[in-house]
Design a protein around this motif. Structure first.
Motif, PDB file in Angstrom:
ATOM      1  N   PHE A   6       9.732  -3.778   7.760  1.00  0.00           N
ATOM      2  CA  PHE A   6       8.649  -4.246   8.613  1.00  0.00           C
ATOM      3  C   PHE A   6       7.578  -3.187   8.852  1.00  0.00           C
ATOM      4  O   PHE A   6       6.416  -3.519   9.061  1.00  0.00           O
ATOM      5  N   VAL A   7       7.955  -1.922   8.807  1.00  0.00           N
ATOM      6  CA  VAL A   7       6.962  -0.856   8.966  1.00  0.00           C
ATOM      7  C   VAL A   7       6.035  -0.840   7.750  1.00  0.00           C
ATOM      8  O   VAL A   7       4.811  -0.767   7.887  1.00  0.00           O
ATOM      9  N   MET A   8       6.616  -0.929   6.545  1.00  0.00           N
ATOM     10  CA  MET A   8       5.777  -0.959   5.338  1.00  0.00           C
ATOM     11  C   MET A   8       4.945  -2.238   5.267  1.00  0.00           C
ATOM     12  O   MET A   8       3.794  -2.204   4.843  1.00  0.00           O
ATOM     13  N   LEU A   9       5.503  -3.355   5.697  1.00  0.00           N
ATOM     14  CA  LEU A   9       4.743  -4.598   5.767  1.00  0.00           C
ATOM     15  C   LEU A   9       3.527  -4.395   6.661  1.00  0.00           C
ATOM     16  O   LEU A   9       2.404  -4.747   6.286  1.00  0.00           O
ATOM     17  N   GLY A  10       3.741  -3.805   7.818  1.00  0.00           N
ATOM     18  CA  GLY A  10       2.634  -3.542   8.735  1.00  0.00           C
ATOM     19  C   GLY A  10       1.600  -2.604   8.142  1.00  0.00           C
ATOM     20  O   GLY A  10       0.393  -2.814   8.295  1.00  0.00           O
ATOM     21  N   ASN A  11       2.071  -1.573   7.433  1.00  0.00           N
ATOM     22  CA  ASN A  11       1.137  -0.631   6.789  1.00  0.00           C
ATOM     23  C   ASN A  11       0.299  -1.329   5.736  1.00  0.00           C
ATOM     24  O   ASN A  11      -0.914  -1.101   5.634  1.00  0.00           O
ATOM     25  N   ARG A  40       1.312  -5.528  17.009  1.00  0.00           N
ATOM     26  CA  ARG A  40       2.758  -5.296  16.896  1.00  0.00           C
ATOM     27  C   ARG A  40       3.220  -5.479  15.452  1.00  0.00           C
ATOM     28  O   ARG A  40       4.050  -4.720  14.954  1.00  0.00           O
ATOM     29  N   LEU A  41       2.673  -6.481  14.769  1.00  0.00           N
ATOM     30  CA  LEU A  41       3.016  -6.718  13.365  1.00  0.00           C
ATOM     31  C   LEU A  41       2.589  -5.534  12.506  1.00  0.00           C
ATOM     32  O   LEU A  41       3.344  -5.058  11.667  1.00  0.00           O
ATOM     33  N   GLU A  42       1.366  -5.033  12.731  1.00  0.00           N
ATOM     34  CA  GLU A  42       0.869  -3.890  11.956  1.00  0.00           C
ATOM     35  C   GLU A  42       1.671  -2.616  12.217  1.00  0.00           C
ATOM     36  O   GLU A  42       1.720  -1.748  11.364  1.00  0.00           O
ATOM     37  N   HIS A  43       2.277  -2.507  13.382  1.00  0.00           N
ATOM     38  CA  HIS A  43       3.063  -1.316  13.712  1.00  0.00           C
ATOM     39  C   HIS A  43       4.549  -1.484  13.394  1.00  0.00           C
ATOM     40  O   HIS A  43       5.354  -0.603  13.690  1.00  0.00           O
ATOM     41  N   GLY A  44       4.905  -2.616  12.784  1.00  0.00           N
ATOM     42  CA  GLY A  44       6.297  -2.836  12.400  1.00  0.00           C
ATOM     43  C   GLY A  44       7.198  -3.215  13.552  1.00  0.00           C
ATOM     44  O   GLY A  44       8.409  -3.116  13.452  1.00  0.00           O
ATOM     45  N   ASN A  45       6.613  -3.651  14.654  1.00  0.00           N
ATOM     46  CA  ASN A  45       7.385  -3.985  15.850  1.00  0.00           C
ATOM     47  C   ASN A  45       7.511  -5.487  16.075  1.00  0.00           C
ATOM     48  O   ASN A  45       7.635  -5.927  17.216  1.00  0.00           O
ATOM     49  N   GLY A  70       5.615  -6.094  -0.409  1.00  0.00           N
ATOM     50  CA  GLY A  70       5.923  -5.049  -1.382  1.00  0.00           C
ATOM     51  C   GLY A  70       6.818  -5.529  -2.498  1.00  0.00           C
ATOM     52  O   GLY A  70       7.400  -4.732  -3.225  1.00  0.00           O
ATOM     53  N   TRP A  71       6.956  -6.832  -2.641  1.00  0.00           N
ATOM     54  CA  TRP A  71       7.801  -7.405  -3.691  1.00  0.00           C
ATOM     55  C   TRP A  71       7.038  -7.565  -4.989  1.00  0.00           C
ATOM     56  O   TRP A  71       7.617  -7.864  -6.017  1.00  0.00           O
ATOM     57  N   ALA A  76      -4.942  -5.396  -9.983  1.00  0.00           N
ATOM     58  CA  ALA A  76      -5.671  -4.321 -10.674  1.00  0.00           C
ATOM     59  C   ALA A  76      -6.745  -3.719  -9.769  1.00  0.00           C
ATOM     60  O   ALA A  76      -6.946  -2.523  -9.754  1.00  0.00           O
ATOM     61  N   THR A  77      -7.468  -4.562  -9.060  1.00  0.00           N
ATOM     62  CA  THR A  77      -8.424  -4.056  -8.078  1.00  0.00           C
ATOM     63  C   THR A  77      -7.714  -4.148  -6.734  1.00  0.00           C
ATOM     64  O   THR A  77      -7.736  -5.182  -6.092  1.00  0.00           O
ATOM     65  N   PRO A  78      -7.028  -3.089  -6.357  1.00  0.00           N
ATOM     66  CA  PRO A  78      -6.072  -3.168  -5.260  1.00  0.00           C
ATOM     67  C   PRO A  78      -6.694  -3.514  -3.912  1.00  0.00           C
ATOM     68  O   PRO A  78      -7.441  -2.726  -3.361  1.00  0.00           O
ATOM     69  N   PRO A  79      -6.369  -4.698  -3.374  1.00  0.00           N
ATOM     70  CA  PRO A  79      -6.874  -5.038  -2.057  1.00  0.00           C
ATOM     71  C   PRO A  79      -6.107  -4.340  -0.955  1.00  0.00           C
ATOM     72  O   PRO A  79      -6.508  -4.370   0.178  1.00  0.00           O
ATOM     73  N   LEU A  80      -4.990  -3.703  -1.285  1.00  0.00           N
ATOM     74  CA  LEU A  80      -4.175  -3.086  -0.257  1.00  0.00           C
ATOM     75  C   LEU A  80      -4.436  -1.590  -0.109  1.00  0.00           C
ATOM     76  O   LEU A  80      -3.724  -0.903   0.590  1.00  0.00           O
ATOM     77  N   GLN A  81      -5.445  -1.095  -0.775  1.00  0.00           N
ATOM     78  CA  GLN A  81      -5.814   0.301  -0.611  1.00  0.00           C
ATOM     79  C   GLN A  81      -6.970   0.372   0.373  1.00  0.00           C
ATOM     80  O   GLN A  81      -7.951  -0.336   0.241  1.00  0.00           O
ATOM     81  N   PRO A  82      -6.875   1.222   1.371  1.00  0.00           N
ATOM     82  CA  PRO A  82      -7.961   1.299   2.343  1.00  0.00           C
ATOM     83  C   PRO A  82      -9.245   1.812   1.712  1.00  0.00           C
ATOM     84  O   PRO A  82      -9.210   2.580   0.754  1.00  0.00           O
ATOM     85  N   LYS A  83     -10.359   1.352   2.231  1.00  0.00           N
ATOM     86  CA  LYS A  83     -11.655   1.826   1.761  1.00  0.00           C
ATOM     87  C   LYS A  83     -11.806   3.285   2.138  1.00  0.00           C
ATOM     88  O   LYS A  83     -11.358   3.717   3.183  1.00  0.00           O
ATOM     89  N   ARG A  84     -12.459   4.001   1.260  1.00  0.00           N
ATOM     90  CA  ARG A  84     -12.771   5.391   1.584  1.00  0.00           C
ATOM     91  C   ARG A  84     -14.108   5.401   2.305  1.00  0.00           C
ATOM     92  O   ARG A  84     -15.044   4.728   1.883  1.00  0.00           O
ATOM     93  N   PRO A  85     -14.203   6.143   3.373  1.00  0.00           N
ATOM     94  CA  PRO A  85     -15.466   6.166   4.101  1.00  0.00           C
ATOM     95  C   PRO A  85     -16.573   6.764   3.237  1.00  0.00           C
ATOM     96  O   PRO A  85     -16.339   7.697   2.479  1.00  0.00           O
TER      97      PRO A  85
END
Length: 95
Positions: A6-11, A40-45, A70-71, A76-85
């Motif tokens: 759940f922590v990785m899901l939240g991340n 709470r979901l984002e923090h794995g709680n 994470g399954w 290819a264009t990863p939507p799960l990577q945060p944008k770089r400022p």
């Protein structure tokens, strides 16, 4: 059956939200969730999260539930990577 981290899901969820430039309260509003529940979901709680909730969040972020869990590797264009400022340009110096 695979265990859910759940922590990785939240991340992953938080990273996908940031990548899209969406604030927590905006995503909560789009998905019909209370902002505290989303936090709470984002923090794995929030281990009791339902598939229906994950589906609404995944749809709003244009990712699959498998990616959030994470399954499945990110696309290819990863939507799960945060944008770089972006680098800010220095303000011109008055002379």
């Amino acid at each position: 059956m695979q265990d859910i981290d759940f922590v990785m899901l939240g991340n992953r969820l938080a990273a996908a939200r940031r990548y899209r430039g969406i604030r927590q309260y905006e995503l909560a509003e789009q998905t019909g969730m209370h902002p505290v529940t989303l936090s709470r979901l984002e923090h794995g709680n929030l281990p009791g999260v339902t598939v229906a909730v994950l589906a609404r969040v995944a749809r709003a972020l244009d990712v699959s539930i498998d990616e959030l869990l994470g399954w499945q590797p990110p696309r290819a264009t990863p939507p799960l990577q945060p944008k770089r400022p972006r680098a800010r340009k220095a303000a011109p110096v008055a002379s």
